[in-house]
Design a protein around this motif. Structure first.
Motif, PDB file in Angstrom:
ATOM      1  N   THR A 549       3.380  21.157   3.174  1.00 25.67           N
ATOM      2  CA  THR A 549       2.184  20.769   3.627  1.00 25.67           C
ATOM      3  C   THR A 549       1.409  19.817   2.711  1.00 25.67           C
ATOM      4  OG1 THR A 549       1.066  22.620   2.028  1.00 25.67           O
ATOM      5  CG2 THR A 549       2.061  23.422   4.229  1.00 25.67           C
ATOM      6  N   ALA A 550       0.234  19.519   3.248  1.00 29.30           N
ATOM      7  CA  ALA A 550      -0.542  18.601   2.344  1.00 29.30           C
ATOM      8  C   ALA A 550      -0.845  19.232   1.096  1.00 29.30           C
ATOM      9  CB  ALA A 550      -1.937  18.319   3.067  1.00 29.30           C
ATOM     10  N   LYS A 562      -5.769  12.332   0.409  1.00 25.32           N
ATOM     11  CA  LYS A 562      -5.712  11.258   1.617  1.00 25.32           C
ATOM     12  C   LYS A 562      -4.074  10.891   1.542  1.00 25.32           C
ATOM     13  CE  LYS A 562     -10.015  10.840   2.808  1.00 25.32           C
ATOM     14  NZ  LYS A 562     -10.753   9.759   2.731  1.00 25.32           N
ATOM     15  N   GLU A 565      -2.289  13.852   3.037  1.00 27.16           N
ATOM     16  CA  GLU A 565      -2.589  14.155   4.607  1.00 27.16           C
ATOM     17  C   GLU A 565      -1.786  12.936   5.386  1.00 27.16           C
ATOM     18  OE1 GLU A 565      -6.562  14.176   4.637  1.00 27.16           O
ATOM     19  OE2 GLU A 565      -6.843  15.875   3.458  1.00 27.16           O
ATOM     20  N   SER A 566      -1.809  11.935   4.803  1.00 28.29           N
ATOM     21  CA  SER A 566      -1.139  10.744   5.594  1.00 28.29           C
ATOM     22  C   SER A 566       0.388  11.023   5.762  1.00 28.29           C
ATOM     23  CB  SER A 566      -1.398   9.389   4.856  1.00 28.29           C
ATOM     24  OG  SER A 566      -0.677   8.226   5.565  1.00 28.29           O
TER      25      SER A 566
END
Length: 693
Positions: A549-550, A562, A565-566
């Protein structure tokens, strides 16, 4: 390039014109008043942008040209100088927006010298005194105050008398600044916060949607961030280099406090001062941080204090400013190539010009906003700037050279490759193609996968990849591993031997491992450093990352929200997962290799490698077996011995570890910077002493 309300470039005075750095023509009092008011307003605006908002829209040379012209006009017409003139005062924003503190003693600017005669005149004024010469770092001046050993506060220079408090921000973005020093009383350290070139490059690689213009504005902007913790997590880390310290008013040694100090040379006379100034200029390109000059000051603190100061500058110091490496040429055309992750940057073709040691024909224009603000046009005479090994760029145009045939540069509205509508992003107004099926992106992703940093398919060049993609043999990365020699032989200039060699190179690339596979996937915002950190964090298989997961990824050091998430969004794409499954089917190694796992330096013995920064180049052979040793394995061995491996030689490099067949460029650069070149026989001896071979 700055403009007045009328739209005229402030760097191009009204007729009769003169070139930047020249002497402006005499003006009538009315014309002089208008120009003085115009220039003063523009310099104040630029001060607010840089010192207040961390934005640097102009190179230093252009800013200096505006201020120099203002100074000449005011000298001719002193009665016309406005009350809020930026001359004769410290460069500062008009207002400090955050909490402030008054400096114990003023933080002043430095007088500027652009010629040797000015430095010699300075030295003659203080004949008989010793001088100290040091690098003039291009960053943001800070005052760091400790009280009885504990960090009390950090403040910017502000207006010279009052600075803005940035203590909490500095704790996050300058982690190497000690929170405690071994010194009683009140200790004040003054120095420069800089963003290194490598940090700047890494940040821009992972934030292509909002790149930093240059390291200087990156440093200033970082300390203006409202959320310093997020700034640090996103890679905006700074380095503090001190140029002086005192305890209760008496000068003390900075290095004794455990704080990095600027390198300095003590000189007895003007000749030795100029020799030191030229020596700093010679090593400028090899540094990992920007310097824009050398500082010459009286070495004796008492003599420096006795020299006094003006309202803006100490009399006992002066800054020699190096000219930027730039040459004038013609801007012939602008192209908009589509990058592998969809960014469509402007790239200019210029008439060939020799600058910075090479002949330049292609330059970057950075982004559409810069083109608009500097009013760059096709057909313009432009100043091409190249500093060190960075990509040359068009720093400014020369508007007074125009003849009316120049063309405005219009950014594309649709993708040059797939004709889909482009999205405008970020402060730079950059264009992005969001079509994942865009042919240009697909081809560039294939080229990137085959590149040396990723699968390293030796002999599989971009021309062949483009041909095979055009013919439909290559659509995704896994298609490389289905290509046969029989398919290749049908192409012109591809015989059986060449076809067999290409297929063999593709076959050898299957062992690339997780780190290089992550690089080859070209995940937006995920640099090579991110790939390495994920392997060091314990991720063993690419499937482990696909399941993360992020929040899991954010727990890895130096990976921000960021970037996390990318990575998660990219690996969740169905077409990416299908390609990864196909790569597995073809036998491509997507698991972490031993060379990319964390190294254990605790058991390493003493050797010159411990704590050293090294660059590895050439081919290496194990002296015991005669077998070739790969570059990653050599890197792992030297890191196991306690060294830090860097990719390029700079002034901070301790050793260049040179194997066989080394090119002349790196050794020449090492010699120029005084970096020791170590042959592999001595390297293997050091590794044996460290107990890691």
């Amino acid at each position: 390039m700055p403009f007045s309300a009328s739209g005229r470039s402030l760097l191009a005075p009204a007729a009769p014109s003169f070139r930047i750095g020249g002497v402006p023509p005499k003006r009538s009092p009315e014309a002089a008043r208008a120009r003085i008011d115009e220039l003063a307003a523009e310099v104040r605006r630029l001060n607010d942008l840089y010192y207040g908002a961390g934005d640097s829209p102009l190179p230093d040379a252009d800013y200096d040209a505006l201020k120099d012209e203002l100074a000449v006009l005011v000298a001719e017409h002193p009665a016309l100088e406005p009350a809020d003139s930026p001359l004769g005062r410290v460069n500062a924003p008009s207002q400090l927006t955050g909490p402030t503190i008054r400096h114990a003693r003023p933080m002043l600017s430095l007088a500027k010298a652009t010629g040797e005669e000015q430095i010699r005149a300075f030295c003659e004024r203080f004949a008989g005194q010793a001088f100290r010469v040091s690098e003039k770092l291009d960053g943001l001046s800070l005052s760091v105050v400790y009280r009885d050993g504990e960090l009390e506060h950090v403040a910017t220079r502000g207006n010279g008398e009052v600075g803005e408090l940035v203590t909490d921000k500095v704790r996050h973005v300058i982690p190497e600044l000690p929170a405690r020093v071994d010194a009683p009383g009140r200790v004040e350290v003054r120095g420069e916060a800089v963003m290194t070139r490598s940090t700047w490059t890494a940040y821009n690689d992972t934030h292509p949607e909002r790149p930093l213009t240059n390291p200087r504005s990156g440093a200033a902007g970082t300390l203006m961030q409202k959320d310093p913790e997020a700034a640090a997590a996103g890679g905006r880390l700074l380095r503090f280099v001190a140029f002086g310290a005192d305890r209760d008013g008496a000068a003390i040694d900075v290095q004794g406090l455990g704080i990095e100090a600027a390198a300095q040379v003590v000189c007895a006379d003007a000749d030795s001062v100029m020799k030191a100034v030229h020596a700093i200029g010679a090593r400028r390109d090899g540094l990992d941080y920007d310097i824009d000059g050398a500082v010459v000051r009286l070495h004796d603190p008492a003599a420096f204090d006795a020299a006094g100061s003006t309202s803006a500058e100490p009399r006992g110091a002066i800054a020699f400013k190096y000219p930027p490496e730039e040459r004038l040429t013609k801007l012939l055309a602008v192209e908009w190539p589509v990058g592998k992750i969809g960014r469509v940057p402007p790239r200019a073709r210029v008439a060939p010009v020799f600058v910075g040691g090479v002949t330049v024909e292609n330059v970057t224009l950075h982004n559409p906003r810069l083109i608009r603000e500097r009013d760059l046009r096709i057909g313009d005479t432009v100043a091409v700037v190249r500093r060190g090994d960075v990509i040359p760029f068009a720093g400014r145009s020369i508007p007074e050279d125009r003849d009316g045939s120049e063309q405005v540069i219009a950014p594309p509205e649709r993708c040059p490759s797939c004709d889909s509508e482009l999205e405008v992003r970020g402060a730079g107004e950059e264009r992005w193609c969001l079509n994942l099926q865009c042919p240009a992106q697909a081809t560039r992703r294939l080229m990137h996968w085959a590149s040396r940093a990723a699968a390293d398919m030796e002999g599989v060049g971009d021309v062949w990849i483009e041909k095979l993609a055009d013919d439909g043999l290559l659509r995704r990365r896994s298609d490389f591993y289905a290509i046969t020699a029989q398919q290749l032989v049908g192409y012109e200039r591809m015989g059986e031997v060449s076809a067999a060699n290409m297929v063999a190179a593709i076959e050898r690339s299957k062992g690339l491992g997780l780190r290089r596979a992550l690089i080859g996937l070209a995940i937006p915002m995920a640099s090579e450093g991110v790939a390495k950190r994920l392997c060091l964090a314990g991720y063993e298989r690419i499937e482990d990352l696909m399941a993360a997961t992020a929040a899991d990824l954010e727990a890895v050091r130096d990976i921000g929200a960021k970037v996390a998430e990318s990575i998660v969004a990219f690996l969740a794409r169905p077409e990416v997962r299908a390609d990864i499954e196909a790569l597995r089917t073809h036998g491509v190694v997507l698991d972490v290799l031993d060379e990319d796992r964390p190294v254990d330096v605790a058991a390493a013995g003493d050797s010159p490698l411990k704590g050293a920064t090294v660059v590895i180049t050439g081919a290496f052979t194990d002296p015991r077996s005669g077998a070739k040793v790969s570059r990653p394995e050599v890197t792992r061995l030297v890191e196991s011995a306690g060294a830090t491996a860097a990719s390029s030689v700079s002034a901070s490099t301790d050793h260049l570890l040179a194997g066989a067949d080394v090119g002349a460029s790196k050794t020449a650069k090492a010699e120029k910077l005084g970096v020791e070149v170590v042959d592999q026989a001595r390297l293997w001896a050091w590794l044996a002493d460290a107990g890691v071979t």
